[in-house]
Design a protein around this motif. Structure first.
Motif, PDB file in Angstrom:
ATOM      1  N   ARG A 284       5.373 -13.414  10.506  1.00 31.83           N
ATOM      2  CA  ARG A 284       4.446 -13.448  11.644  1.00 31.83           C
ATOM      3  C   ARG A 284       3.023 -13.689  11.176  1.00 31.83           C
ATOM      4  O   ARG A 284       2.142 -14.004  11.961  1.00 31.83           O
ATOM      5  N   ALA A 285       2.755 -13.443   9.883  1.00 35.94           N
ATOM      6  CA  ALA A 285       1.373 -13.424   9.386  1.00 35.94           C
ATOM      7  C   ALA A 285       0.895 -14.811   8.991  1.00 35.94           C
ATOM      8  O   ALA A 285       1.634 -15.590   8.404  1.00 35.94           O
ATOM      9  N   GLU A 286      -0.346 -15.102   9.336  1.00 35.28           N
ATOM     10  CA  GLU A 286      -0.929 -16.369   8.923  1.00 35.28           C
ATOM     11  C   GLU A 286      -1.702 -16.231   7.623  1.00 35.28           C
ATOM     12  O   GLU A 286      -1.575 -17.022   6.706  1.00 35.28           O
ATOM     13  N   ARG A 287      -2.551 -15.203   7.541  1.00 37.95           N
ATOM     14  CA  ARG A 287      -3.523 -15.155   6.458  1.00 37.95           C
ATOM     15  C   ARG A 287      -3.418 -13.866   5.646  1.00 37.95           C
ATOM     16  O   ARG A 287      -3.430 -13.899   4.433  1.00 37.95           O
ATOM     17  N   ASN A 288      -3.360 -12.746   6.316  1.00 32.49           N
ATOM     18  CA  ASN A 288      -3.315 -11.468   5.612  1.00 32.49           C
ATOM     19  C   ASN A 288      -2.048 -10.705   5.965  1.00 32.49           C
ATOM     20  O   ASN A 288      -1.645 -10.673   7.128  1.00 32.49           O
ATOM     21  N   LEU A 289      -1.473 -10.101   4.960  1.00 31.67           N
ATOM     22  CA  LEU A 289      -0.291  -9.287   5.195  1.00 31.67           C
ATOM     23  C   LEU A 289      -0.380  -8.021   4.364  1.00 31.67           C
ATOM     24  O   LEU A 289      -0.668  -8.072   3.163  1.00 31.67           O
ATOM     25  N   PHE A 290      -0.192  -6.888   5.000  1.00 29.25           N
ATOM     26  CA  PHE A 290      -0.172  -5.616   4.288  1.00 29.25           C
ATOM     27  C   PHE A 290       1.109  -4.868   4.635  1.00 29.25           C
ATOM     28  O   PHE A 290       1.406  -4.660   5.813  1.00 29.25           O
ATOM     29  N   VAL A 291       1.850  -4.510   3.611  1.00 26.96           N
ATOM     30  CA  VAL A 291       3.035  -3.685   3.824  1.00 26.96           C
ATOM     31  C   VAL A 291       2.685  -2.299   3.315  1.00 26.96           C
ATOM     32  O   VAL A 291       2.180  -2.157   2.202  1.00 26.96           O
ATOM     33  N   SER A 292       2.903  -1.273   4.127  1.00 28.33           N
ATOM     34  CA  SER A 292       2.500   0.055   3.684  1.00 28.33           C
ATOM     35  C   SER A 292       3.586   1.084   3.955  1.00 28.33           C
ATOM     36  O   SER A 292       4.469   0.875   4.786  1.00 28.33           O
ATOM     37  N   TYR A 293       3.498   2.175   3.216  1.00 26.16           N
ATOM     38  CA  TYR A 293       4.421   3.288   3.446  1.00 26.16           C
ATOM     39  C   TYR A 293       3.771   4.565   2.963  1.00 26.16           C
ATOM     40  O   TYR A 293       2.958   4.542   2.048  1.00 26.16           O
ATOM     41  N   PRO A 294       4.097   5.689   3.585  1.00 23.59           N
ATOM     42  CA  PRO A 294       3.602   6.969   3.105  1.00 23.59           C
ATOM     43  C   PRO A 294       4.542   7.534   2.045  1.00 23.59           C
ATOM     44  O   PRO A 294       5.767   7.389   2.169  1.00 23.59           O
ATOM     45  N   ILE A 295       3.972   8.144   1.027  1.00 22.97           N
ATOM     46  CA  ILE A 295       4.815   8.737  -0.010  1.00 22.97           C
ATOM     47  C   ILE A 295       5.401  10.062   0.486  1.00 22.97           C
ATOM     48  O   ILE A 295       6.552  10.385   0.259  1.00 22.97           O
ATOM     49  N   LEU A 296       4.557  10.822   1.175  1.00 20.54           N
ATOM     50  CA  LEU A 296       5.018  12.087   1.735  1.00 20.54           C
ATOM     51  C   LEU A 296       5.280  11.857   3.215  1.00 20.54           C
ATOM     52  O   LEU A 296       4.405  11.421   3.961  1.00 20.54           O
ATOM     53  N   GLN A 297       6.475  12.124   3.628  1.00 22.15           N
ATOM     54  CA  GLN A 297       6.837  11.806   5.009  1.00 22.15           C
ATOM     55  C   GLN A 297       7.250  13.074   5.723  1.00 22.15           C
ATOM     56  O   GLN A 297       7.812  13.996   5.126  1.00 22.15           O
ATOM     57  N   HIS A 298       6.973  13.110   6.998  1.00 17.26           N
ATOM     58  CA  HIS A 298       7.338  14.278   7.776  1.00 17.26           C
ATOM     59  C   HIS A 298       8.591  13.961   8.579  1.00 17.26           C
ATOM     60  O   HIS A 298       8.672  12.935   9.227  1.00 17.26           O
ATOM     61  N   ARG A 299       9.567  14.833   8.490  1.00 13.10           N
ATOM     62  CA  ARG A 299      10.739  14.605   9.322  1.00 13.10           C
ATOM     63  C   ARG A 299      10.914  15.783  10.259  1.00 13.10           C
ATOM     64  O   ARG A 299      10.638  16.925   9.911  1.00 13.10           O
ATOM     65  N   ARG A 300      11.383  15.469  11.430  1.00  9.36           N
ATOM     66  CA  ARG A 300      11.347  16.419  12.529  1.00  9.36           C
ATOM     67  C   ARG A 300      11.764  17.828  12.145  1.00  9.36           C
ATOM     68  O   ARG A 300      11.087  18.781  12.400  1.00  9.36           O
ATOM     69  N   PHE A 301      12.919  17.944  11.505  1.00  7.16           N
ATOM     70  CA  PHE A 301      13.360  19.294  11.217  1.00  7.16           C
ATOM     71  C   PHE A 301      13.055  19.766   9.819  1.00  7.16           C
ATOM     72  O   PHE A 301      12.568  20.860   9.599  1.00  7.16           O
ATOM     73  N   GLU A 302      13.325  18.868   8.898  1.00  7.00           N
ATOM     74  CA  GLU A 302      13.261  19.312   7.512  1.00  7.00           C
ATOM     75  C   GLU A 302      11.842  19.478   6.993  1.00  7.00           C
ATOM     76  O   GLU A 302      11.633  19.916   5.895  1.00  7.00           O
TER      77      GLU A 302
ATOM     78  N   VAL B 138       0.827  -1.190   0.000  1.00 11.29           N
ATOM     79  CA  VAL B 138       0.000   0.000   0.000  1.00 11.29           C
ATOM     80  C   VAL B 138       0.867   1.248   0.000  1.00 11.29           C
ATOM     81  O   VAL B 138       1.643   1.462   0.929  1.00 11.29           O
ATOM     82  N   ALA B 139       0.757   2.045  -1.046  1.00 12.24           N
ATOM     83  CA  ALA B 139       1.430   3.336  -1.073  1.00 12.24           C
ATOM     84  C   ALA B 139       0.413   4.394  -0.693  1.00 12.24           C
ATOM     85  O   ALA B 139      -0.491   4.695  -1.465  1.00 12.24           O
ATOM     86  N   ALA B 140       0.526   4.930   0.508  1.00 14.96           N
ATOM     87  CA  ALA B 140      -0.417   5.951   0.948  1.00 14.96           C
ATOM     88  C   ALA B 140       0.178   7.321   0.654  1.00 14.96           C
ATOM     89  O   ALA B 140       1.384   7.488   0.731  1.00 14.96           O
ATOM     90  N   PRO B 141      -0.674   8.289   0.308  1.00 13.73           N
ATOM     91  CA  PRO B 141      -0.142   9.626   0.020  1.00 13.73           C
ATOM     92  C   PRO B 141       0.641  10.196   1.205  1.00 13.73           C
ATOM     93  O   PRO B 141       1.680  10.806   1.017  1.00 13.73           O
ATOM     94  N   ASP B 142       0.148  10.013   2.404  1.00 10.05           N
ATOM     95  CA  ASP B 142       0.870  10.543   3.562  1.00 10.05           C
ATOM     96  C   ASP B 142       0.615   9.657   4.775  1.00 10.05           C
ATOM     97  O   ASP B 142      -0.152   8.706   4.718  1.00 10.05           O
ATOM     98  N   GLU B 143       1.260  10.006   5.877  1.00 11.00           N
ATOM     99  CA  GLU B 143       1.180   9.172   7.068  1.00 11.00           C
ATOM    100  C   GLU B 143      -0.249   9.058   7.579  1.00 11.00           C
ATOM    101  O   GLU B 143      -0.699   7.984   7.998  1.00 11.00           O
ATOM    102  N   GLN B 144      -0.935  10.174   7.533  1.00  8.72           N
ATOM    103  CA  GLN B 144      -2.310  10.206   8.014  1.00  8.72           C
ATOM    104  C   GLN B 144      -3.173   9.184   7.269  1.00  8.72           C
ATOM    105  O   GLN B 144      -3.943   8.431   7.862  1.00  8.72           O
ATOM    106  N   THR B 145      -2.994   9.154   5.953  1.00 10.80           N
ATOM    107  CA  THR B 145      -3.781   8.224   5.139  1.00 10.80           C
ATOM    108  C   THR B 145      -3.370   6.785   5.410  1.00 10.80           C
ATOM    109  O   THR B 145      -4.205   5.878   5.426  1.00 10.80           O
TER     110      THR B 145
END
Length: 680
Positions: free
Chosen positions: A615-633, A344-351
């Motif tokens: 660890r998964a038996e039946r369902n596995l979802f790997v996800s990441y946000p495309i837009l990421q927030h980093r503390r300073f930048e 899953v490619a999510a637009p941002d962390e919230q999504t």
DNA sequence: TTTCCCAAGCTTTTT
DNA sequence: GCTTGGGAAA
């Protein structure tokens, strides 16, 4: 000189046992071979999900049923949780007979040895255990005393110094090798580092302190040096079972050898593809060296996976081929029917959080219990955003890994008082509680510690007042409180209460901004103490098994439903779930940015993902946000994890998120949305 | 000697 | 965003 009489080892397996458990019916052929193996050394190489725990449990049961006294079985595990789970399961099989099996972590077992033989190990029996934070503080004291804090040259900070020292012990390397190898930037101050290391060692032995590494090392030295103790201890280890052998370090491998030195019955179980503690000094080669270390060792394999669908194993099998080191392992499943793992490619962390929450809700409606689902991530903080979202939607969860309650400064303050009462020589705890007093800084604290050390008869008595009136009064108050705690008239519960009353003004002064929140932690802490009978076991348990600061105390949790599991991948080792979400699969997080330069470290990150996936038996979802927030930048475009980005769609299927069209409803302000009807 | 304030630096995983 | 270290005032 006493005469010696050598008792012969009685073979444990002569008697054809009248077994009550149908082992052949419970286990497959490979598992049975391991569980019902005879004496000698055995290495069981067990892939993920191949029934490792089950085999262990039945092995214990088999040994007990075939005549081994339970208290002569030693089951060494990686965590306390694992030990108690296995023993509970084994006991259930044999109506409680396995309760008396010796079990626990290496550290816990070594600790009990050392307490019993403290004198011979050169320690007082009330020695204190330092966790890594405490150890770093002690290193800091030593460094300051040695005058090495002065600037001029860059000098490693206390945590780094301690990491160097600890690495040297765990890997059995010399300090200069460690520095040259892993901290080349500090080669020019090596001499100072070595002085600190020496000072640290002396300081610990002078003040009755042991860090985690000492527990292993001192126990090993004790057994090597004192042949009679070694014989007694090893005689009681008729069978030694070691779990997660791939994550043992050299010291631990040596300890296993010593424990088995009388009977020679060892069964080590592990999976080289799941070695994830190299950073802590684990030596994955221990597995390959096992046959050399234990002569005549038989190697067995468990390859049939009962946990996961073939689709999930296909991904796992594919991932492990990306390692620079080859693993000759292909797991096969008996569950051929499954869905492809999703990417899953999510637009941002919230999504990303919305996706996870919504999928969880959906699966729960399909009757998957919440506690059969887990969200896994690389580091504790990776789940912060998700925790907020889960709270908002009233989805109860527990979190494993990450920040520990017992590592919070205010909790450590309380613990330090208890430690001083238990071991008045514990200078590191003294220092901590003294600098809490107004008008006392490091210098005065160390003077007072000296002064206390000189009169070790009655540790908390002040007859004369040789000190400045600036802090004399608070010092007297402290001492009289400590005397009360030590008097033995108070239960642990009352001791904690007394302590809290004493500490409250300090808490308010030190943390005037957020003391109410911390006060809650203290109450929580006091509640945990209630489960212990006295001070010493409580302190011990705190040191060996730090309290997980879970979100369990979410007051709003109405349901009594067993909660969803959030966990670092490390803490999820050995667990299994119907559905697993691996979130924040971003390059720089998984794999971690710290490991990008070093292929061995990178391999470990890959194995980490492998552990998560399996660890998964039946369902596995790997996800990441495309837009990421980093503390300073601020915001930036994240790169998805290198391990998932190029996987063929026939193995890892992309899932596209779409926002549902909003039906004539004006947009709601954030935070006021109705979670149940939130569209994608 | 302590304490306060500001600047700098670093930030993972666990017994 | 927090801890740690340095410098200066009290």
């Amino acid at each position: 000189m006493a005469r010696r009489f050598v008792l012969k080892t009685e073979p444990a397996h002569d008697r054809p046992p009248g077994l009550t458990i149908d082992y052949a019916g419970e286990l497959n052929e490979q598992q049975l071979a391991a569980a019902a193996a005879g004496g000698g050394a055995h290495l069981v190489v067990a892939g993920a999900g191949t029934g490792k725990t089950r085999t262990h449990v039945l092995r214990v049961a088999y040994l007990v049923e075939s005549g081994t006294p339970p208290e002569q079985i030693l089951l060494l595990t990686f965590t306390r949780r694992a030990a108690s789970e296995m023993l509970t399961r084994a006991s259930a099989l044999l109506d409680g007979r396995c309760q008396r099996v010796q079990g626990g972590t290496f550290h816990a077992f070594c600790l009990s040895l050392l307490r019993r033989h403290a004198e011979r190990a050169g320690y007082p029996s009330n020695f204190t255990i330092l966790d890594s934070g405490d150890a770093a503080d002690v290193v800091d004291l030593v460094r300051n005393a040695a005058g090495l804090s002065r600037s001029g040259k860059r000098f490693p900070r206390k945590a780094t110094l301690y990491a160097m020292i600890s690495t040297a012990v765990n890997r059995q390397m010399r300090l200069d090798e460690v520095v040259e190898d892993r901290y080349p930037q500090f080669v020019d101050v090596l001499e100072g580092v070595e002085r600190v290391a020496t000072g640290y060692r002396e300081y610990k032995s002078r003040h009755g302190l042991m860090d985690y590494d000492d527990l292993l090392m001192q126990a090993g030295m004790l057994l090597e040096r004192e042949a009679d103790i070694c014989r007694v201890v090893a005689s009681r280890c008729r069978h030694v079972l070691v779990d997660e052998y791939q994550d043992t370090n050299l010291l631990q491998a040596r300890l296993v050898e010593l424990f088995a030195s009388v009977h020679g019955n060892v069964m080590a179980v592990g999976d080289d593809a799941q070695s994830i503690y190299r950073f802590r000094g684990a030596n994955p080669d221990n597995i390959f060296d096992f046959p050399d270390r234990f002569e005549g060792a038989r190697v067995m394999r468990l390859e049939h996976n009962y946990r996961s669908s073939q689709q999930i194993l296909d991904l796992a099998n594919y991932l492990i081929t990306l390692a620079s080191r080859r693993y000759d392992k292909r797991l096969f499943s008996s569950r051929p029917d499954g869905e492809l793992p999703g990417l899953v490619a999510a637009p941002d962390e919230q999504t990303e959080c919305r996706f996870v929450c919504q999928m969880i809700s959906q699966l729960r409606e399909e009757e998957v219990p919440l506690n059969r689902m887990a969200v896994l991530f690389r580091s504790g903080f990776n789940s912060y955003a998700l925790e907020l979202e889960l709270n908002r939607r009233n989805i109860p969860f527990v979190k494993y890994g990450g920040v520990k309650l017992s590592e919070a400064a205010h909790i450590k303050d309380l613990i330090a008082h208890l430690r001083v009462v238990e071991n008045p020589k514990d200078a590191s705890a003294w220092n901590r509680i003294l600098v809490l007093l107004e008008g006392v800084g490091p210098k005065t604290a160390s003077d007072i510690i000296e002064w206390v050390a000189e009169r070790d008869r009655e540790p908390f008595a002040i007859e004369e007042k040789p000190f400045s009136p600036r802090y004399a009064e608070s010092l007297i108050a402290l001492f009289s409180m400590l005397r009360r705690l030590r008097s033995g008239e108070l239960t642990l519960q009352d001791q904690i209460e007394t302590l809290q009353v004493y500490y409250e003004p300090i808490l308010k002064r030190k943390y005037y901004e957020d003391y109410p929140r911390r006060q809650q932690d203290l109450d929580h802490f006091s509640g945990i103490a209630a489960q212990f009978r006295s001070r010493a076991p409580f302190l011990e348990s705190l040191a060996l098994d730090p309290i997980e600061l879970t979100a369990l105390d979410a007051e709003g949790a109405v349901e009594d439903e067993p909660p969803l599991v959030l966990s670092t991948i490390h803490s999820a080792k050995g667990l299994e779930f119907d559905t697993v979400f691996v979130i924040q699969a971003i390059d720089g997080i998984l794999p971690s940015a710290y490991s990008l330069r070093d292929t061995e470290a990178l391999d470990e990150e890959l194995r980490l993902l492998y552990v998560a996936v399996t660890r998964a038996e039946r369902n596995l979802f790997v996800s990441y946000p495309i837009l990421q927030h980093r503390r300073f930048e601020g915001e930036y475009f994240a790169k998805p994890s290198r391990y998932v980005v190029d996987v063929d769609e026939s193995i890892l299927e992309p899932i596209r998120l779409e926002e549902a069209p909003i039906e004539g409803r004006p947009e709601l302000a954030p935070g006021r949305q109705d979670p149940a009807r939130l569209p994608f």
